[in-house]
Write an enzyme that holds these catalytic residues in place. Structure first.
Site, PDB file in Angstrom:
ATOM      1  N   ARG A  25     -20.850   8.096 -17.427  1.00 49.13           N
ATOM      2  CA  ARG A  25     -20.615   6.824 -18.130  1.00 49.13           C
ATOM      3  C   ARG A  25     -20.075   7.107 -19.522  1.00 49.13           C
ATOM      4  O   ARG A  25     -20.656   7.886 -20.273  1.00 49.13           O
ATOM      5  CB  ARG A  25     -21.912   6.017 -18.247  1.00 49.13           C
ATOM      6  CG  ARG A  25     -22.421   5.528 -16.907  1.00 49.13           C
ATOM      7  CD  ARG A  25     -23.680   4.697 -17.049  1.00 49.13           C
ATOM      8  NE  ARG A  25     -24.237   4.426 -15.737  1.00 49.13           N
ATOM      9  CZ  ARG A  25     -25.447   3.912 -15.529  1.00 49.13           C
ATOM     10  NH1 ARG A  25     -26.207   3.618 -16.566  1.00 49.13           N
ATOM     11  NH2 ARG A  25     -25.885   3.688 -14.314  1.00 49.13           N
ATOM     12  N   SER A 124     -23.560   0.165 -14.349  1.00 48.44           N
ATOM     13  CA  SER A 124     -24.815  -0.536 -14.095  1.00 48.44           C
ATOM     14  C   SER A 124     -25.054  -1.706 -15.047  1.00 48.44           C
ATOM     15  O   SER A 124     -24.307  -2.682 -15.041  1.00 48.44           O
ATOM     16  CB  SER A 124     -25.974   0.469 -14.143  1.00 48.44           C
ATOM     17  OG  SER A 124     -27.160  -0.117 -13.682  1.00 48.44           O
ATOM     18  N   HIS A 125     -26.065  -1.589 -15.898  1.00 51.06           N
ATOM     19  CA  HIS A 125     -26.480  -2.686 -16.774  1.00 51.06           C
ATOM     20  C   HIS A 125     -25.802  -2.619 -18.147  1.00 51.06           C
ATOM     21  O   HIS A 125     -26.116  -3.428 -19.020  1.00 51.06           O
ATOM     22  CB  HIS A 125     -27.999  -2.646 -16.949  1.00 51.06           C
ATOM     23  CG  HIS A 125     -28.492  -1.295 -17.404  1.00 51.06           C
ATOM     24  ND1 HIS A 125     -28.444  -0.186 -16.576  1.00 51.06           N
ATOM     25  CD2 HIS A 125     -28.996  -0.864 -18.575  1.00 51.06           C
ATOM     26  CE1 HIS A 125     -28.915   0.865 -17.242  1.00 51.06           C
ATOM     27  NE2 HIS A 125     -29.253   0.468 -18.458  1.00 51.06           N
ATOM     28  N   ASP A 300     -28.545  -7.099 -12.514  1.00 56.65           N
ATOM     29  CA  ASP A 300     -27.681  -6.422 -13.482  1.00 56.65           C
ATOM     30  C   ASP A 300     -26.263  -6.356 -12.941  1.00 56.65           C
ATOM     31  O   ASP A 300     -25.945  -6.950 -11.896  1.00 56.65           O
ATOM     32  CB  ASP A 300     -28.219  -5.029 -13.826  1.00 56.65           C
ATOM     33  CG  ASP A 300     -28.137  -4.053 -12.657  1.00 56.65           C
ATOM     34  OD1 ASP A 300     -28.088  -4.510 -11.504  1.00 56.65           O
ATOM     35  OD2 ASP A 300     -28.127  -2.824 -12.907  1.00 56.65           O
ATOM     36  N   ASP A 302     -24.339  -4.159 -11.366  1.00 54.67           N
ATOM     37  CA  ASP A 302     -24.040  -3.672 -10.013  1.00 54.67           C
ATOM     38  C   ASP A 302     -25.100  -4.089  -8.996  1.00 54.67           C
ATOM     39  O   ASP A 302     -25.104  -3.601  -7.868  1.00 54.67           O
ATOM     40  CB  ASP A 302     -23.845  -2.158 -10.011  1.00 54.67           C
ATOM     41  CG  ASP A 302     -25.115  -1.383 -10.387  1.00 54.67           C
ATOM     42  OD1 ASP A 302     -25.936  -1.919 -11.146  1.00 54.67           O
ATOM     43  OD2 ASP A 302     -25.281  -0.236  -9.923  1.00 54.67           O
ATOM     44  N   ASP A 304     -28.283  -3.587  -8.578  1.00 52.74           N
ATOM     45  CA  ASP A 304     -29.381  -2.762  -8.078  1.00 52.74           C
ATOM     46  C   ASP A 304     -30.691  -3.041  -8.815  1.00 52.74           C
ATOM     47  O   ASP A 304     -31.762  -2.680  -8.334  1.00 52.74           O
ATOM     48  CB  ASP A 304     -29.033  -1.261  -8.093  1.00 52.74           C
ATOM     49  CG  ASP A 304     -28.775  -0.697  -9.478  1.00 52.74           C
ATOM     50  OD1 ASP A 304     -28.647  -1.479 -10.443  1.00 52.74           O
ATOM     51  OD2 ASP A 304     -28.676   0.543  -9.593  1.00 52.74           O
ATOM     52  N   ARG A 305     -30.616  -3.713  -9.966  1.00 56.35           N
ATOM     53  CA  ARG A 305     -31.834  -4.051 -10.713  1.00 56.35           C
ATOM     54  C   ARG A 305     -32.175  -5.528 -10.535  1.00 56.35           C
ATOM     55  O   ARG A 305     -31.310  -6.338 -10.200  1.00 56.35           O
ATOM     56  CB  ARG A 305     -31.670  -3.741 -12.201  1.00 56.35           C
ATOM     57  CG  ARG A 305     -31.450  -2.272 -12.455  1.00 56.35           C
ATOM     58  CD  ARG A 305     -31.398  -1.963 -13.944  1.00 56.35           C
ATOM     59  NE  ARG A 305     -31.111  -0.542 -14.126  1.00 56.35           N
ATOM     60  CZ  ARG A 305     -31.516   0.186 -15.159  1.00 56.35           C
ATOM     61  NH1 ARG A 305     -32.230  -0.360 -16.115  1.00 56.35           N
ATOM     62  NH2 ARG A 305     -31.221   1.467 -15.253  1.00 56.35           N
ATOM     63  N   THR A 368     -37.691  10.040 -13.304  1.00 59.32           N
ATOM     64  CA  THR A 368     -36.759   8.916 -13.275  1.00 59.32           C
ATOM     65  C   THR A 368     -35.463   9.363 -12.591  1.00 59.32           C
ATOM     66  O   THR A 368     -34.933  10.427 -12.877  1.00 59.32           O
ATOM     67  CB  THR A 368     -36.477   8.429 -14.708  1.00 59.32           C
ATOM     68  OG1 THR A 368     -37.722   7.980 -15.275  1.00 59.32           O
ATOM     69  CG2 THR A 368     -35.488   7.288 -14.718  1.00 59.32           C
ATOM     70  N   GLU A 387     -39.277   1.425 -10.185  1.00 58.03           N
ATOM     71  CA  GLU A 387     -39.207   1.947 -11.550  1.00 58.03           C
ATOM     72  C   GLU A 387     -39.497   0.819 -12.521  1.00 58.03           C
ATOM     73  O   GLU A 387     -39.156  -0.340 -12.244  1.00 58.03           O
ATOM     74  CB  GLU A 387     -37.801   2.453 -11.868  1.00 58.03           C
ATOM     75  CG  GLU A 387     -37.278   3.531 -10.966  1.00 58.03           C
ATOM     76  CD  GLU A 387     -35.840   3.909 -11.308  1.00 58.03           C
ATOM     77  OE1 GLU A 387     -35.534   5.105 -11.200  1.00 58.03           O
ATOM     78  OE2 GLU A 387     -35.035   3.031 -11.676  1.00 58.03           O
ATOM     79  N   SER A 389     -37.905   0.212 -15.049  1.00 52.15           N
ATOM     80  CA  SER A 389     -36.630  -0.267 -15.605  1.00 52.15           C
ATOM     81  C   SER A 389     -35.964  -1.262 -14.652  1.00 52.15           C
ATOM     82  O   SER A 389     -34.753  -1.264 -14.489  1.00 52.15           O
ATOM     83  CB  SER A 389     -35.707   0.917 -15.890  1.00 52.15           C
ATOM     84  OG  SER A 389     -35.579   1.736 -14.741  1.00 52.15           O
ATOM     85  N   LYS A 400     -31.844   1.604  -5.364  1.00 53.08           N
ATOM     86  CA  LYS A 400     -32.652   0.425  -5.654  1.00 53.08           C
ATOM     87  C   LYS A 400     -31.839  -0.810  -5.299  1.00 53.08           C
ATOM     88  O   LYS A 400     -30.611  -0.745  -5.244  1.00 53.08           O
ATOM     89  CB  LYS A 400     -33.111   0.411  -7.111  1.00 53.08           C
ATOM     90  CG  LYS A 400     -32.069   0.724  -8.159  1.00 53.08           C
ATOM     91  CD  LYS A 400     -32.725   0.844  -9.525  1.00 53.08           C
ATOM     92  CE  LYS A 400     -31.741   1.331 -10.574  1.00 53.08           C
ATOM     93  NZ  LYS A 400     -31.902   2.739 -10.909  1.00 53.08           N
TER      94      LYS A 400
END
Length: 583
Positions: A25, A124-125, A300, A302, A304-305, A368, A387, A389, A400
């Site tokens: 990233r 991601s986020h 988020d 993508d 996954d959260r 993690t 997790e 997060s 996730k």
């Protein structure tokens, strides 16, 4: 049929192309440097076994953030030049990270082909846009993130790379239209299949959950629902699943049109960034004149959260995974025959541990990074994991899964209310959480994030905390001077994990202070930001006296918070008097 040639281009290495726990990233401006993305992609091809490249089928898609459309075309051309047989692209290059995992594991092409891996384009986020973040990661044949053995090889390759291969005369693919394009190159045919982004994932969700019982709940006049995709890729799945399949009203959806810059927002589903949802659920600073919905959730970038909310009630991610595990067997058909085991990341609260102990389940505490859960799942040792997060998931895929978590909660609500849909009052999210605390005790928990801290200062702070651990008596003396009402430290260490499946050892996974009364302080440097360092401080207090589980969380944790900040010398090392985000 278009015939393409392979061009060999000379290049020089870029510094810092080390993939973190979730890939590489960086700022978009970094990725847009000539050859920057090309180098990383070629280094990845070079790190993979030959049969996972030559003649293979790869998925290339992501969360739709800025630069994704350019990156997809570059990767397609490089895949063709490296001998890949076919590339599958989600329409408009959109696939959630969980959907990519599902596509790798479940999708079969018209010619019987199966994917052996994927390039996922996401940060991601993290925010998106011309001056924000972009990311790329590689997932393996099991649908999970590349293990360290592969990411280490990728990084080593980036430091010595001298050339990459690309089919420059291959035309750009129109990724907005469902189609199969066929080309011919030096190694034979090459196809690009642009397919529907939602079909495979929706089919998988319908095989896991009882959609009919969720439908009944959503159609009950007393039940209201709100889902916020924060302009990430989750929006396309929310429309398909919640509206088209489950019959929710389209007005239940917030920010469900994916945007390259996430509408200028920060696509991180927490109380700080999901402002619109938080206000709608009655948790904002100003009281709303409207009655909040019974259930709310956010995703988020993508997808996954997830964040789970009840009416004027926040469910911590640590409690969420524990509650899903405690209710999974009776509420979710996929788990009807029992759970194989459960797992959590080390910083996540021990709420899941208590459930596992009470239900006699195998339990694992891992570093993690979702790949650690993936190993356990591949070995048949783990069914549900999470997790702190805001990541929750199960062994249906190897990532996730935010929408899975929402469907799990809706399933639990549907099960608890199956005989109450005509009653005056439904069982609420808050009722379920409070009953869980009464049964298993409550883990008061908070996380303080100090973002974009000077990397040198962050490392000095962590070194200071490690040095302190050499004398627990000295640590306890310092703590008593800060707060006399805090328990003594019983154990202090740097968390180390030996994987029970492959025997690999992961060191330096976070600094822990474990107190006599079950409290914990954990300090970690996060590897998911694109610049600077993020220091995460995790503060946890266990309370099993049912008369004391209803306290305000920040009030219950105030003594430990003060100890954490002063013991770490946060202000002295970083200059920060307050965290960027409190969860």
């Amino acid at each position: 049929m278009v015939v393409f040639a392979v061009t060999r281009r000379e290049t020089v290495p870029f510094e810092g192309q080390k993939p973190g726990t979730s890939g590489l990233r960086k700022k978009v401006t970094v990725f847009k440097q000539p050859n920057y993305l090309h180098n990383f992609v070629q280094s990845t091809f070079n790190a993979l076994p030959t049969d996972k490249v030559k003649g293979a089928t790869l998925v290339v898609s992501g969360d739709g953030r800025y630069f994704s459309k350019d990156a997809v075309q570059i990767i397609i051309k490089m895949a063709a030049a490296n001998g890949v047989r076919r590339v599958w692209v989600g329409q408009n290059s959109l696939l959630s990270t969980p959907a990519v995992s599902a596509v790798i594991r479940e999708r079969v092409g018209a010619d019987g082909s199966k994917a052996t891996g994927a390039f996922i384009l996401t940060a991601s986020h993290n925010p998106g846009g011309p001056h924000e973040d972009f990311g790329i990661k590689y997932n393996m044949e099991n649908g999970g993130p590349a293990p360290e053995a592969i990411t280490d090889k990728i990084y080593a390759n980036t430091k010595t790379l001298k050339e990459y291969f690309i089919a420059e005369d291959l035309p750009d693919i129109d990724i907005s239209v469902l189609s199969v394009s066929t080309f011919s190159g030096p190694e034979g045919p090459f196809d690009v299949d642009v397919f529907d982004s939602t079909t495979d994932y929706v089919k998988l969700m319908k095989s896991i959950f009882d959609f009919r019982s969720i439908q009944k709940l959503l159609s009950c006049p007393k039940f209201s629902f709100c889902y916020d995709a924060l302009h990430g890729v989750a929006g396309i799945y929310a429309k398909r699943i919640f509206v088209e399949e489950l019959g929710a009203n389209e007005s239940s959806l917030l920010n469900c049109t994916p945007k390259e810059d996430f509408g200028g927002g920060h696509p991180d589903p927490n109380l700080t960034y999901a402002k619109e949802l938080v206000a709608r659920m009655g948790l904002g600073k100003s009281s709303s004149q409207f009655e909040p919905p019974e259930f709310g959730a956010a995703a988020d970038g993508d997808a996954d959260r997830n964040m789970i909310l009840g009416k004027r009630f926040f469910v911590t991610p640590s409690d969420s995974v524990a509650i899903i595990a405690a209710n999974a067997v009776e509420a979710i058909p996929y788990f009807a025959s029992g759970l194989k085991g459960v797992a959590r990341s080390m910083p996540t609260s021990a709420a899941l541990d208590v459930v596992a102990k009470n239900l006699g389940l195998k339990f694992f505490e891992v570093p993690t990074g979702w790949k650690f859960f993936g190993n356990l799942m591949d070995a048949g040792l783990c069914s549900v994991c999470g997790e702190e997060s805001f990541g929750t998931g199960s062994d249906h895929i190897r990532e996730k899964d935010g929408i899975w978590a929402v469907l799990a909660w809706l399933s639990i609500l549907a099960f608890k209310n199956k005989d109450k849909l005509n009653d005056d009052k439904l069982v609420t999210v808050e009722d379920i959480v409070r009953k869980h605390w009464a049964t298993y005790g409550r883990h008061y928990y908070t996380r303080y994030d100090y973002e974009n801290v000077d990397a040198g200062a962050a490392k000095e702070l962590m070194a200071h905390l490690v040095n302190l651990q050499s004398s627990l008596s000295e640590v306890n003396r310092i703590i008593k001077e800060i707060r006399s009402d805090v328990s003594d430290v019983a154990q202090a260490d740097e968390f180390e994990y030996k994987d029970p499946v492959d025997g690999s050892v992961s060191k330096h996974q976070g600094i822990r202070y474990l107190f006599v009364d079950g409290s914990r302080l954990v300090f970690r440097l996060s590897g998911t930001g694109s610049e600077g360092a993020t220091i995460r401080v995790y503060i946890e207090q266990y309370e099993n006296d049912a008369t004391k589980t209803g306290r305000d969380s920040q009030e219950a944790l105030a003594p430990l918070v003060e100890v954490a900040i002063k013991l770490s010398k946060m202000k002295e090392f970083t200059g920060r008097s307050a965290p960027t985000v409190i969860t």
